[in-house]
Write a protein that holds these residues in place. Structure first.
Motif, PDB file in Angstrom:
ATOM      1  N   ASP A   1       0.860  -1.183   0.000  1.00  0.00           N
ATOM      2  CA  ASP A   1       0.000   0.000   0.000  1.00  0.00           C
ATOM      3  C   ASP A   1       0.900   1.237   0.000  1.00  0.00           C
ATOM      4  O   ASP A   1       1.798   1.354   0.851  1.00  0.00           O
ATOM      5  CB  ASP A   1      -0.875  -0.024   1.253  1.00  0.00           C
ATOM      6  CG  ASP A   1      -1.837   1.140   1.357  1.00  0.00           C
ATOM      7  OD1 ASP A   1      -1.510   2.262   0.919  1.00  0.00           O
ATOM      8  OD2 ASP A   1      -2.945   0.923   1.894  1.00  0.00           O
ATOM      9  N   PRO A   2       0.676   2.175  -0.928  1.00  0.00           N
ATOM     10  CA  PRO A   2       1.530   3.377  -0.990  1.00  0.00           C
ATOM     11  C   PRO A   2       1.574   4.155   0.325  1.00  0.00           C
ATOM     12  O   PRO A   2       2.579   4.791   0.629  1.00  0.00           O
ATOM     13  CB  PRO A   2       0.901   4.218  -2.111  1.00  0.00           C
ATOM     14  CG  PRO A   2       0.158   3.239  -2.947  1.00  0.00           C
ATOM     15  CD  PRO A   2      -0.307   2.150  -2.013  1.00  0.00           C
ATOM     16  N   ASP A   3       0.498   4.091   1.119  1.00  0.00           N
ATOM     17  CA  ASP A   3       0.485   4.793   2.403  1.00  0.00           C
ATOM     18  C   ASP A   3       1.479   4.193   3.395  1.00  0.00           C
ATOM     19  O   ASP A   3       1.872   4.844   4.364  1.00  0.00           O
ATOM     20  CB  ASP A   3      -0.916   4.769   3.022  1.00  0.00           C
ATOM     21  CG  ASP A   3      -1.915   5.599   2.224  1.00  0.00           C
ATOM     22  OD1 ASP A   3      -1.488   6.501   1.475  1.00  0.00           O
ATOM     23  OD2 ASP A   3      -3.129   5.336   2.365  1.00  0.00           O
ATOM     24  N   LEU A   4       1.874   2.939   3.174  1.00  0.00           N
ATOM     25  CA  LEU A   4       2.809   2.259   4.077  1.00  0.00           C
ATOM     26  C   LEU A   4       4.230   2.208   3.533  1.00  0.00           C
ATOM     27  O   LEU A   4       5.149   1.767   4.226  1.00  0.00           O
ATOM     28  CB  LEU A   4       2.325   0.823   4.335  1.00  0.00           C
ATOM     29  CG  LEU A   4       0.961   0.674   4.986  1.00  0.00           C
ATOM     30  CD1 LEU A   4       0.571  -0.790   5.059  1.00  0.00           C
ATOM     31  CD2 LEU A   4       0.955   1.313   6.357  1.00  0.00           C
ATOM     32  N   TRP A   5       4.402   2.654   2.295  1.00  0.00           N
ATOM     33  CA  TRP A   5       5.663   2.483   1.579  1.00  0.00           C
ATOM     34  C   TRP A   5       6.879   2.936   2.393  1.00  0.00           C
ATOM     35  O   TRP A   5       7.880   2.223   2.477  1.00  0.00           O
ATOM     36  CB  TRP A   5       5.597   3.211   0.241  1.00  0.00           C
ATOM     37  CG  TRP A   5       6.792   2.964  -0.612  1.00  0.00           C
ATOM     38  CD1 TRP A   5       7.803   3.841  -0.879  1.00  0.00           C
ATOM     39  CD2 TRP A   5       7.118   1.751  -1.301  1.00  0.00           C
ATOM     40  NE1 TRP A   5       8.741   3.247  -1.697  1.00  0.00           N
ATOM     41  CE2 TRP A   5       8.332   1.957  -1.972  1.00  0.00           C
ATOM     42  CE3 TRP A   5       6.506   0.513  -1.427  1.00  0.00           C
ATOM     43  CZ2 TRP A   5       8.954   1.002  -2.747  1.00  0.00           C
ATOM     44  CZ3 TRP A   5       7.121  -0.454  -2.191  1.00  0.00           C
ATOM     45  CH2 TRP A   5       8.325  -0.210  -2.840  1.00  0.00           C
ATOM     46  N   ALA A   6       6.814   4.100   3.011  1.00  0.00           N
ATOM     47  CA  ALA A   6       7.962   4.644   3.744  1.00  0.00           C
ATOM     48  C   ALA A   6       8.298   3.823   4.988  1.00  0.00           C
ATOM     49  O   ALA A   6       9.433   3.877   5.477  1.00  0.00           O
ATOM     50  CB  ALA A   6       7.698   6.096   4.136  1.00  0.00           C
ATOM     51  N   LEU A   7       7.347   3.051   5.486  1.00  0.00           N
ATOM     52  CA  LEU A   7       7.558   2.267   6.705  1.00  0.00           C
ATOM     53  C   LEU A   7       8.199   0.902   6.447  1.00  0.00           C
ATOM     54  O   LEU A   7       8.713   0.270   7.367  1.00  0.00           O
ATOM     55  CB  LEU A   7       6.222   2.054   7.422  1.00  0.00           C
ATOM     56  CG  LEU A   7       5.455   3.311   7.809  1.00  0.00           C
ATOM     57  CD1 LEU A   7       4.104   2.946   8.391  1.00  0.00           C
ATOM     58  CD2 LEU A   7       6.269   4.169   8.768  1.00  0.00           C
TER      59      LEU A   7
END
Length: 124
Positions: free
Chosen positions: A33-39
């Motif tokens: 999910d792009p919203d989780l990408w940085a994590l």
């Protein structure tokens, strides 16, 4: 025999190799999910840290700590898109609860192979 599909989720499809067989080099692609990408880099680094703790905990027969690590992976993997990590965690937790060190070692080897091969792509 369990096989593996592109998402890294166990599959009962015959003819596919499971991670307990000789190490493969084929990437396991997981869409994130792009919203989780940085994590994701931190999440995977933490799973490597968990994996690195397992041998010492096995040596000490610290079943409670092993079960705790497994439980954490079981609960978090799917939340980040790594259903296979949840499965590995559940297996580690169950094995630790019954002091099955050989099972924990086997699952740890499978997890190590998975982490070495997992590749992430943003879900579109």
């Amino acid at each position: 025999a369990l096989g593996w599909v592109a998402s890294g989720v166990p599959s009962a499809r015959p003819g596919l190799r499971c991670p307990s067989q000789p190490a493969m080099t084929t990437p396991i692609v997981v869409r994130i999910d792009p919203d989780l990408w940085a994590l994701i880099p931190g999440y995977l680094a933490n799973r490597q840290h968990d994996l690195a703790q397992l041998p010492g905990l096995l040596e000490a027969a610290d079943w409670l700590a092993l079960a705790f690590i497994g439980h954490g992976m079981k609960g978090s993997g799917g939340s980040y898109g790594f259903d296979a990590i949840s499965e590995y965690g559940a297996r580690i937790e169950r094995a630790a609860q019954t002091a099955q060190g050989d099972v924990v070692r086997g699952v740890a080897a499978e997890l190590a192979d998975y982490l070495a091969r997992v590749d992430t792509l943003p879900d579109t």
